[in-house]
Design a protein around this motif. Structure first.
Motif: not given
Length: 352
Positions: A153-172
């Motif tokens: 859950l922690t890594t999920s939050y981070l990849v969905n918010n902090v470290f998400k690629d802006p070009a990924s669209g709705g894909y985390a």
């Protein structure tokens, strides 16, 4: 019964259990499918029908080898950890951060650095339940299971918010890993990546560690009789923490190799229960590194065969799960039978 006879008995029993599990699956196919022969043919022959399918088997076996090795180490030390899944996520996440955000290094430095950071992340996360067990005798099954959710859950939050690629669209997902950190294909036109070689090397290293070094002897002795080991001057607390850290490092390696060799980026929920599959792999292999490699390849063969069967017939790929469950049941029954047979032999020897 000498050691060699016992080993032969174990191997024979496991092979017989695998054959029985597959036969049970075929019986289910015969009763549920309108194309039973096509389904069986696709299931058995499909995985070996071409270079792509063979390479897919090898790629699927790689993370299973790592997680199977990870859990075989702690199981031999008498620690029933279920935390490989969480350690896999932590290792993959930390390794991916290094692969994405560290620039300017040549590939021969960057790739080992990524692998080492992933191993360190998994090892440190694995040390937490080990420390809790040695400090307060906390049950490792409970702590490792709970820490799995914390990691996922922690890594999920981070990849969905902090470290998400802006070009990924709705894909985390993170940014894609650069070519310098990727694990390329072994041969052109063959999908298997260099993670296969790393996994085989890891199996050799674990074998040498567990059976050719003092540390491995201490871990196996603690697993068999911790009181005797402690009486003999072995620090059981230290051995337990070392074993869970080695296990965590191998689990972290499983995660980052899957990222670098298959996905090319850290994706949310990229693992399909690989850590939990490692528990089954280790138990079926009797915690032996060579057995882990063999069982992982067979497990991957079942998965690819199920996919081929679904494509070539009217039988869904979930049948492979049934075969896997039957395999665990039969192997467990074989272990009980072997134990009873050995007890009977010892009793007869004592009477005579």
């Amino acid at each position: 019964m000498n050691t060699r006879q016992a080993i032969y008995l174990e191997i024979t029993g496991i092979i017989a259990a695998a054959i029985m599990a597959i036969l049970c699956g075929f019986i289910i196919i015969m009763f549920s499918s309108h194309q039973p022969m096509e389904a069986i043919s696709s299931f058995l022959g499909g995985p070996l029908s071409g270079a792509f399918n063979i390479g897919t088997i090898l790629n699927k076996a790689v993370p299973l080898i790592f997680t199977g090795l990870a859990l075989s180490v702690v199981f031999q030390c008498g620690v029933f950890s279920m935390g490989a899944e969480g350690q896999l996520y932590v290792g993959a996440f930390i390794g991916s951060l290094v692969a994405v955000y560290v620039h300017g290094l040549p590939a021969w430095i960057l790739l080992p650095l990524v692998l080492l950071c992933a191993m360190a992340g998994g090892a440190l996360y694995g040390a937490v339940p080990g420390w809790l067990k040695t400090k307060w005798n906390a049950n490792e099954i409970v702590t490792t299971l709970m820490l799995n959710f914390v990691a996922i859950l922690t890594t999920s939050y981070l990849v969905n918010n902090v470290f998400k690629d802006p070009a990924s669209g709705g894909y985390a997902r993170m940014h894609y890993v650069g070519d310098g950190a990727k694990l390329g294909k072994i041969f052109a036109g063959f999908p298997a990546h260099y993670g296969v070689l790393i996994a085989l090397l890891a199996a050799v290293v674990v074998y040498l560690l567990m059976y050719k070094t003092r540390s491995g002897y201490e871990m196996r002795l603690v697993g068999k009789n911790s009181r005797f080991a402690n009486y003999g001057g072995i620090s059981t607390k230290r051995v337990v923490i070392v074993s869970v850290m080695i296990s965590g490092a191998l689990a972290g390696l499983a995660g980052i190799v899957e990222i670098l060799g298959v996905h090319g980026t850290y994706k949310d929920n990229f693992s399909s229960g690989l850590g939990f599959d490692g528990i089954i792999i280790a138990l079926l292999a009797r915690n032996h590194p060579i057995g882990v490699v063999a069982v992982s390849l067979f497990y991957a063969y079942l998965q690819v065969g199920a996919t081929q069967m679904q494509v070539g017939s009217d039988v869904p790929r979930e049948l492979a799960i049934i075969i896997q469950v039957m395999l665990v049941l039969f192997v467990s029954s074989q272990a009980i039978f072997t134990y009873l047979k050995q007890k009977f032999a010892l009793r007869q020897k004592a009477v005579n």
